[in-house]
Each structure stands twice: as structure tokens, then as C-alpha cells.
Design a protein around this motif. Structure first.
Motif, mmCIF file in Angstrom:
data_model
loop_
_atom_site.group_PDB
_atom_site.id
_atom_site.type_symbol
_atom_site.label_atom_id
_atom_site.label_comp_id
_atom_site.label_asym_id
_atom_site.label_seq_id
_atom_site.Cartn_x
_atom_site.Cartn_y
_atom_site.Cartn_z
ATOM 1 N N SER A 75 0.880 -1.107 -0.063
ATOM 2 C CA SER A 75 0.004 0.042 0.140
ATOM 3 C C SER A 75 0.854 1.135 -0.019
ATOM 4 N N ILE A 76 0.190 2.265 -0.671
ATOM 5 C CA ILE A 76 0.964 3.517 -0.651
ATOM 6 C C ILE A 76 -0.001 4.566 -0.530
ATOM 7 N N GLY A 77 -0.137 5.930 0.141
ATOM 8 C CA GLY A 77 -1.262 6.685 0.205
ATOM 9 C C GLY A 77 -0.383 8.111 -0.149
ATOM 10 N N GLY A 126 -10.102 5.596 0.728
ATOM 11 C CA GLY A 126 -10.103 7.056 0.985
ATOM 12 C C GLY A 126 -10.047 7.405 2.420
ATOM 13 N N PHE A 127 -9.441 8.535 2.592
ATOM 14 C CA PHE A 127 -8.815 8.886 3.992
ATOM 15 C C PHE A 127 -9.936 9.748 4.602
ATOM 16 N N GLY A 128 -11.183 9.799 4.205
ATOM 17 C CA GLY A 128 -12.001 10.365 5.169
ATOM 18 C C GLY A 128 -12.836 11.647 4.600
ATOM 19 N N GLU A 172 -14.084 10.848 -6.861
ATOM 20 C CA GLU A 172 -12.778 11.086 -7.107
ATOM 21 C C GLU A 172 -11.930 9.607 -6.990
ATOM 22 N N LEU A 173 -12.529 8.856 -5.960
ATOM 23 C CA LEU A 173 -11.977 7.479 -5.417
ATOM 24 C C LEU A 173 -12.062 6.478 -6.816
ATOM 25 N N HIS A 174 -13.167 6.696 -7.550
ATOM 26 C CA HIS A 174 -13.727 5.804 -8.433
ATOM 27 C C HIS A 174 -12.528 6.220 -9.755
ATOM 28 N N GLY A 209 -7.384 12.516 0.863
ATOM 29 C CA GLY A 209 -6.334 11.779 0.403
ATOM 30 C C GLY A 209 -6.851 10.384 0.227
ATOM 31 N N ALA A 210 -5.886 9.475 -0.673
ATOM 32 C CA ALA A 210 -6.272 8.192 -0.972
ATOM 33 C C ALA A 210 -5.243 7.267 -0.823
ATOM 34 N N SER A 211 -5.174 6.273 -0.670
ATOM 35 C CA SER A 211 -4.293 5.091 -0.798
ATOM 36 C C SER A 211 -4.374 4.059 -1.888
#
Length: 329
Positions: free
Chosen positions: A183-185, A257-259, A265-267, A300-302
Motif C-alpha cells: 500500500s501507499i497513500g 479514501g482517508f475520510g 474521485e476515488l472511482h 487523500g487516498a491510498s
């Protein structure tokens, strides 16, 4: 700071009470010490899975308590490890005679307190240490952090335990999944810890934090803000260099997603990440998109990638009924 809270000191307890009421068919709240456990325990002889960590990452971990995943979760205060007495009480409350498997994210406080609990617990137990964050080198002084890959471990090992796997098999499986996951964010903003009352770090309007942690830590580097394609390329390349998936390899692709990042955007991120690996002949066999391992209100996102085999696919597809993940049950 604008937050829906009464007092900072009561936030966690008030939230846990609301969570337990909202999902009373699945979980129960133990008040003192705090832990969330399954409302309906598994069959006698079952290995029980217990995880936990600081709050602020919801739905991790309490949202994954239920059929096919965790038997109990121990929440600490925001970004603060739970205490050994929470793990001990949770283990004794859910023990079914098959032993206890602790699933622990690699953070110093979590590791220390879960180790203390494991040593004090008179029930046979083992630990899976999750360290999937490839933003840090393997040689880092405290090792790599455990982040969104924790969910993958909890789901698959939970399914194995539900099917009757013994403690040694569950431990070995958890370690194998962890070793197959990276993983990386990236963060566009910091998060605001209520007790602090301000962002934990500052980013300019045209900056992003690459390789950020889930506790509001700085990432490995601050970079100029780029477009979505360039950001995903950066993230995916780091994972690809770590896992080196070969053409024809089946994988699980998880966009987390980070919240404070909307699903639209995530899709988009998922589309770009899937495209990255599909162009290299990698088979996206399973997927998960959403806010699952969060960092309060961080934007943000990972990306998380897990190399799959047939057993892992079967375990991912197995029935699950928790507050945050539900299928097949």
C-alpha cells in the motif's frame, strides 16, 4: 475547528455508543474497558480474531467486527493505542476454545501493548503483524507501517477462521497475505485531531504529501500538486516495484479514501490504477473502493494491491456481515 462534538474527552465513548446502537444486530459494546464484540459469537472451537488501534480510522477496526471477519475490536483514543487490559478483556469475552489471533498494525504503541496482552493472556494465541506501507523502506528503524492492507488480512483470515482453520493455519495465512500486499497513500490536506484543534501539518494550495501515514504524519516527500493520472502513476509504480506482479497474475485492487475524499474521485483513481496494471497484463480479479481505513478528515487516498491465489480469492468471496463490509451472508 468545526466538529460535531460535545467534549473532546467524551467523543470516543459517545461515538462507540452510537455505533453499537446503529448496528445492534451485529455488535455489542463493552463499556469498561472499551471493546466491540460480535453479538453472535462463532461456533465452539473457532479461532477468534481480535484487532484494534487508535480511533480516527473508522470503519477500521470496529466496523469489521462480525460474521467472517473480527470477533472483537479494541479502540483507543484518537490515534492512541488501546491498552493491554482492553485486549485481555476482549479475548476472554469472545474465546471459543480455538485460541486467539491478534492482528496488529505495525506502530510502536500497538505492537508494545498487544505484545503485553499476548504475554499475559492464558489462552493460546498468536499475532499477525501488518506492515504493508511501501512508502517506507524495509530497513526503516521501526519497520513499515500497517495501513489499508490490514482490512485484506482481517477479511481473508476471518473467512478461514469461520471455516474452521486452526490457530497455526490462520497465523500462517495472515503472514502470507501481508507479504503479498503493498500500500501507499497521498494526502492533499492534513487531518485535524480534535485535541490539537488544528491540522497536524501544513500543505500549500499547490502541494501534496506523498507516502503519508494514517495518523497525520508527514509522508516521505512533499511534491508539487499533479493531476490524477500523474498521482496514480506515482503510487502504482511504487507498489509495482515492490510486488512485481507478472502478466497473468490475479490481484485485488483496493482504493481507500482517508475520510474527506468523495467517491467520484476515488472511482477515478480506481479506473486509472486498474488501467495501469491491466496494460501490464495483470488481472484485476477483485476490487474494493471506498473510505475504509481513514485518517479523520484528511483529503487523500491510498492504493493497495494484493497478489491473489485461488485460496485467497475464495476467502475474499466468502460471506461477511459487518457494519462496513457485507456480502454473501
Amino acid at each position: 475547528m468545526k466538529k460535531f462534538i460535545n467534549t473532546i474527552d467524551s467523543l470516543l465513548e459517545d461515538s462507540l455508543k452510537g455505533f453499537a446502537k446503529a448496528h445492534a444486530d451485529i455488535v455489542e459494546l463493552n463499556q469498561e474497558p472499551h471493546f466491540i464484540k460480535r453479538a453472535k459469537l462463532g461456533s465452539p472451537g473457532k479461532v477468534v480474531l481480535i484487532s484494534g488501534g487508535g480511533s480516527g480510522h473508522e470503519p477500521l477496526h470496529s466496523g469489521f467486527v462480525g460474521l467472517g471477519m473480527l470477533d472483537a475490536a479494541c479502540p483507543g483514543q484518537i490515534f492512541t493505542s488501546p491498552t493491554p487490559d482492553q485486549m485481555l478483556a476482549a479475548a476472554e469475552a469472545v474465546d471459543q476454545g480455538g485460541g486467539v489471533l491478534f492482528i496488529v498494525k505495525n506502530y510502536a504503541g500497538d505492537v508494545m501493548n498487544f505484545e503485553i496482552a499476548a504475554e499475559m493472556l492464558e489462552i493460546p494465541n498468536a499475532t499477525v503483524l501488518v506492515n504493508d506501507d511501501v512508502s517506507l523502506p524495509k530497513t526503516h528503524s521501526i519497520g513499515r507501517r500497517g495501513v489499508a492492507g490490514t482490512l485484506i488480512v482481517e477479511k481473508m483470515v476471518g473467512a478461514a477462521a469461520e471455516a474452521g482453520a486452526d490457530l497455526a493455519a490462520c497465523k500462517a495465512l495472515g503472514d502470507r497475505i501481508n507479504q503479498s500486499t503493498a500500500s501507499i497513500g497521498v494526502a492533499l490536506t492534513s487531518c485535524t485531531v480534535p485535541a490539537l484543534g488544528k491540522p497536524t501539518f501544513d500543505l500549500g494550495d499547490q502541494e501534496m504529501e506523498m507516502g503519508v501515514g494514517i495518523h497525520g504524519e508527514h509522508g516521505r516527500e512533499t511534491l508539487p500538486l499533479a493531476n490524477a493520472s500523474e498521482i496514480v502513476e506515482h503510487l502504482a509504480r511504487a507498489i509495482d516495484e515492490e510486488l512485481k506482479p507478472q502478466p497473468g497474475q490475479s490481484v485485488l485492487l483496493h482504493v481507500n479514501g482517508f475520510g474527506a475524499t468523495p467517491l467520484i474521485e476515488l472511482h477515478l483513481i480506481y479506473h486509472l490504477a486498474a488501467q495501469y496494471w491491466e496494460q501490464r497484463g495483470v488481472v484485476i480479479a477483485r476490487s474494493l473502493v471506498g473510505n475504509f481505513t481513514t485518517s479523520l478528515d484528511m483529503a487523500g487516498a491510498s492504493l493497495t494491491l494484493t497478489l491473489l491465489d485461488e485460496e485467497m480469492i475464495r476467502l475474499w468471496d466468502a460471506p461477511v456481515n459487518t457494519a462496513a463490509l457485507r456480502w454473501g451472508a
